[in-house]
Design a protein around this motif. Structure first.
Motif, PDB file in Angstrom:
ATOM      1  N   ALA A  51      40.123  38.676  38.714  1.00  0.00           N
ATOM      2  CA  ALA A  51      39.424  37.641  38.050  1.00  0.00           C
ATOM      3  C   ALA A  51      37.941  37.572  39.097  1.00  0.00           C
ATOM      4  CB  ALA A  51      40.207  36.375  38.130  1.00  0.00           C
ATOM      5  N   ARG A  52      37.079  37.048  38.441  1.00  0.00           N
ATOM      6  CA  ARG A  52      35.700  36.947  39.060  1.00  0.00           C
ATOM      7  C   ARG A  52      35.369  35.286  38.506  1.00  0.00           C
ATOM      8  NH1 ARG A  52      31.416  41.302  39.370  1.00  0.00           N
ATOM      9  NH2 ARG A  52      31.603  41.524  37.182  1.00  0.00           N
ATOM     10  N   LEU A  53      34.857  34.540  39.464  1.00  0.00           N
ATOM     11  CA  LEU A  53      34.362  33.151  39.072  1.00  0.00           C
ATOM     12  C   LEU A  53      32.942  32.933  39.398  1.00  0.00           C
ATOM     13  CD1 LEU A  53      34.908  30.277  38.202  1.00  0.00           C
ATOM     14  CD2 LEU A  53      35.758  29.929  40.427  1.00  0.00           C
ATOM     15  N   TRP A  54      32.065  32.378  38.781  1.00  0.00           N
ATOM     16  CA  TRP A  54      30.830  31.867  39.098  1.00  0.00           C
ATOM     17  C   TRP A  54      30.873  30.342  38.811  1.00  0.00           C
ATOM     18  CZ3 TRP A  54      31.876  36.459  36.939  1.00  0.00           C
ATOM     19  CH2 TRP A  54      31.264  37.634  37.594  1.00  0.00           C
ATOM     20  N   ASN A  55      30.443  29.454  39.642  1.00  0.00           N
ATOM     21  CA  ASN A  55      30.491  27.870  39.339  1.00  0.00           C
ATOM     22  C   ASN A  55      29.081  27.529  39.875  1.00  0.00           C
ATOM     23  OD1 ASN A  55      31.744  25.416  38.526  1.00  0.00           O
ATOM     24  ND2 ASN A  55      31.519  25.074  40.901  1.00  0.00           N
ATOM     25  N   PRO A 332      26.969  38.219  41.806  1.00  0.00           N
ATOM     26  CA  PRO A 332      26.943  39.418  41.566  1.00  0.00           C
ATOM     27  C   PRO A 332      26.997  39.494  39.801  1.00  0.00           C
ATOM     28  CG  PRO A 332      28.749  39.152  42.895  1.00  0.00           C
ATOM     29  CD  PRO A 332      28.237  37.884  42.641  1.00  0.00           C
ATOM     30  N   LYS A 333      26.523  40.787  39.473  1.00  0.00           N
ATOM     31  CA  LYS A 333      26.154  40.914  38.027  1.00  0.00           C
ATOM     32  C   LYS A 333      27.225  41.044  37.310  1.00  0.00           C
ATOM     33  CE  LYS A 333      23.025  43.672  36.814  1.00  0.00           C
ATOM     34  NZ  LYS A 333      22.211  44.958  36.388  1.00  0.00           N
ATOM     35  N   PRO A 334      27.734  40.079  36.331  1.00  0.00           N
ATOM     36  CA  PRO A 334      28.765  39.983  35.386  1.00  0.00           C
ATOM     37  C   PRO A 334      28.899  41.041  34.560  1.00  0.00           C
ATOM     38  CG  PRO A 334      27.663  38.212  35.231  1.00  0.00           C
ATOM     39  CD  PRO A 334      26.679  39.007  36.145  1.00  0.00           C
ATOM     40  N   THR A 335      30.111  41.405  33.748  1.00  0.00           N
ATOM     41  CA  THR A 335      30.267  42.325  32.956  1.00  0.00           C
ATOM     42  C   THR A 335      29.433  42.174  31.545  1.00  0.00           C
ATOM     43  OG1 THR A 335      32.616  42.933  33.666  1.00  0.00           O
ATOM     44  CG2 THR A 335      31.921  43.682  31.657  1.00  0.00           C
ATOM     45  N   GLN A 336      29.313  40.852  31.274  1.00  0.00           N
ATOM     46  CA  GLN A 336      28.552  40.518  30.357  1.00  0.00           C
ATOM     47  C   GLN A 336      27.359  39.508  30.609  1.00  0.00           C
ATOM     48  OE1 GLN A 336      30.594  39.116  26.742  1.00  0.00           O
ATOM     49  NE2 GLN A 336      32.376  40.004  27.327  1.00  0.00           N
ATOM     50  N   TYR A 337      26.198  40.075  30.227  1.00  0.00           N
ATOM     51  CA  TYR A 337      24.841  39.523  30.458  1.00  0.00           C
ATOM     52  C   TYR A 337      23.814  39.698  29.666  1.00  0.00           C
ATOM     53  CZ  TYR A 337      23.947  44.004  32.478  1.00  0.00           C
ATOM     54  OH  TYR A 337      23.400  45.472  32.759  1.00  0.00           O
ATOM     55  N   PRO A 338      22.571  38.974  29.492  1.00  0.00           N
ATOM     56  CA  PRO A 338      22.351  37.973  30.151  1.00  0.00           C
ATOM     57  C   PRO A 338      23.126  36.607  29.843  1.00  0.00           C
ATOM     58  CG  PRO A 338      20.700  38.158  28.521  1.00  0.00           C
ATOM     59  CD  PRO A 338      21.615  39.399  28.466  1.00  0.00           C
ATOM     60  N   LEU A 339      23.443  35.681  30.810  1.00  0.00           N
ATOM     61  CA  LEU A 339      23.917  34.431  30.419  1.00  0.00           C
ATOM     62  C   LEU A 339      22.947  33.603  29.569  1.00  0.00           C
ATOM     63  CD1 LEU A 339      26.758  33.123  30.912  1.00  0.00           C
ATOM     64  CD2 LEU A 339      25.907  32.089  32.966  1.00  0.00           C
ATOM     65  N   ALA A 347      33.691  32.575  34.145  1.00  0.00           N
ATOM     66  CA  ALA A 347      34.519  33.469  34.668  1.00  0.00           C
ATOM     67  C   ALA A 347      34.842  34.739  33.814  1.00  0.00           C
ATOM     68  CB  ALA A 347      36.014  32.879  35.083  1.00  0.00           C
ATOM     69  N   GLU A 348      35.332  35.823  34.248  1.00  0.00           N
ATOM     70  CA  GLU A 348      35.632  37.119  33.759  1.00  0.00           C
ATOM     71  C   GLU A 348      36.867  37.525  34.510  1.00  0.00           C
ATOM     72  OE1 GLU A 348      32.515  39.547  34.121  1.00  0.00           O
ATOM     73  OE2 GLU A 348      31.207  38.850  32.655  1.00  0.00           O
ATOM     74  N   VAL A 349      37.884  37.857  33.412  1.00  0.00           N
ATOM     75  CA  VAL A 349      38.964  38.811  33.643  1.00  0.00           C
ATOM     76  C   VAL A 349      39.153  40.024  32.893  1.00  0.00           C
ATOM     77  CG1 VAL A 349      41.609  38.598  33.514  1.00  0.00           C
ATOM     78  CG2 VAL A 349      40.401  36.551  34.100  1.00  0.00           C
ATOM     79  N   ASN A 350      39.296  40.955  33.706  1.00  0.00           N
ATOM     80  CA  ASN A 350      38.890  42.490  33.064  1.00  0.00           C
ATOM     81  C   ASN A 350      37.437  42.413  32.715  1.00  0.00           C
ATOM     82  OD1 ASN A 350      41.332  43.601  33.939  1.00  0.00           O
ATOM     83  ND2 ASN A 350      42.226  42.682  32.311  1.00  0.00           N
TER      84      ASN A 350
END
Length: 371
Positions: A51-55, A332-339, A347-350
């Motif tokens: 998991a990755r989290l950006w708050n 760090p750059k997420p899998t899905q962007y731009p936000l 947050a992203e899981v896989n």
């Protein structure tokens, strides 16, 4: 386990003066302090997962400060950064693939002050027609969700027809927006703020006279931002969260008799416009519509008109701002962007983005205690 405690020092940003024109007794008390707690327990339907989290984290300014910050968790790595186009304060944590719970606990003490810029000061500097600073010009540009050309440019020109002064243009757009929008309770969360999808008609005169646009705070703030930019005045959305009781109306924030509130779903988007010399001016066209809906008031009701006048150039600070970011890339750059925007935890899981509009499945909880 990692732990970091530190005291944030103030960083004054932008404003020259915050002296109010006329305030209630409670607003004159100015400083408010809130103890805000976040609890993350990143959930997913698989037994083992990374998991990755950006708050989004509050910024510091003359009217809001993070006086204390403490976070803890079982993440494998973390970061506090502003490494993005808008310098948006970001807490980042990541967990390797495992079957353990993914936990972050965070606590902040946030201090706020009522924020207003006197009208005579705005008018004085607007008449000077000073040049727009280089670092502010980006807020004249379009983004994927904030168009400034086509029908939006035509509509901005129609609303501000005959007006040369920047503040006169802003007032015309603000009063047009608050009298031509309504709060749509069916919209999920704060709305997407996709102005292209809001303004579908192509007859400018019809829109100007009969346009009636529904949405929530991001939608209505984005409409104001797009029109203001199209009229040549810098403007931006400000994403944040309500912290507690409003002195004006329960519709704009509330808490129990001990000052406690569960604010998990209280994200709220406001707006600012820029007059060189006067700086960034706070405004909130969206909360006019929320007051009308929640208290079942007509636009010409004295209480609504009082808030219309108030929110042309002020914010009640039972709220804290996070950032001004639209259509950008997190670090760090997420899998899905731009936000689209960064008012909610992300947050992203896989490769899957968790639904931040559904805190219980995400999972996160945010509470506030006024001190």
């Amino acid at each position: 386990m990692k732990r970091r405690d530190f005291l944030k020092t103030s960083a004054v940003l932008g404003l020259v003066s915050t002296m109010p024109i006329s305030l209630s007794a409670n607003e004159n008390n100015a400083t408010r302090r809130f103890n805000v707690k976040y609890m993350f327990n990143i959930k997913y339907y698989e037994k083992e997962y990374p998991a990755r989290l950006w708050n989004p984290m509050p910024y510091n300014a003359e009217y809001q400060h993070v006086r204390y910050l403490n976070f803890d968790g079982n993440y494998n790595d973390y970061d506090l950064n502003t490494n993005n186009e808008y310098d948006a304060n970001t807490f980042y944590a990541e967990w390797k693939k495992s079957d353990m719970p993914k936990i972050v606990l965070m606590e902040m003490i946030i201090e706020t002050k009522y924020r207003t810029i006197p009208i005579d000061k705005i008018e004085y500097f607007s008449k000077q027609n000073l040049p727009i600073p280089k670092n502010v010009k980006k807020y004249l540009e379009p983004t994927a969700h904030i168009p400034t050309g086509g029908i939006i440019k035509q509509l901005a020109d129609r609303i501000t027809q005959g007006k040369k002064d920047r503040f006169e243009k802003v007032k015309a757009i603000y009063y047009w927006c608050v009298s031509h929008t309504f709060r749509d309770p069916k919209v999920i969360g704060c709305g997407k703020g996709d102005v292209n999808k809001m303004v579908k008609k192509q007859d400018v005169e019809d829109i100007y006279k009969n346009g009636w646009f529904g949405g929530k705070c991001t939608d209505l703030s984005s409409l104001f931002t797009a029109l203001t930019r199209a009229a040549g005045v810098p403007a931006r959305e400000v994403f944040g969260i309500r912290l507690g009781k409003s002195y004006f109306s329960k519709a704009l924030g509330k808490s129990n008799d001990k000052g406690f509130a569960n604010i998990t779903t209280w994200q709220h988007c406001r707006a600012e416009y820029y007059i060189p010399g006067a700086g960034w001016i706070p405004t909130d066209p969206a909360d006019i519509t929320k007051l009308m809906l929640v208290e079942n008031l007509k636009f010409d009701h004295p209480k609504v008109q009082k808030l219309v006048k108030k929110y042309l150039n002020s914010w009640e600070m039972n709220w804290v701002g996070f950032n001004h970011a639209r259509d950008f890339v997190l670090y760090p750059k997420p899998t899905q962007y731009p936000l689209n925007m960064f008012g909610y935890p992300y947050a992203e899981v896989n490769d899957e983005v968790l639904n931040y509009y559904v805190p219980k499945s995400f999972e996160y909880k945010i509470t506030s205690q006024e001190l």
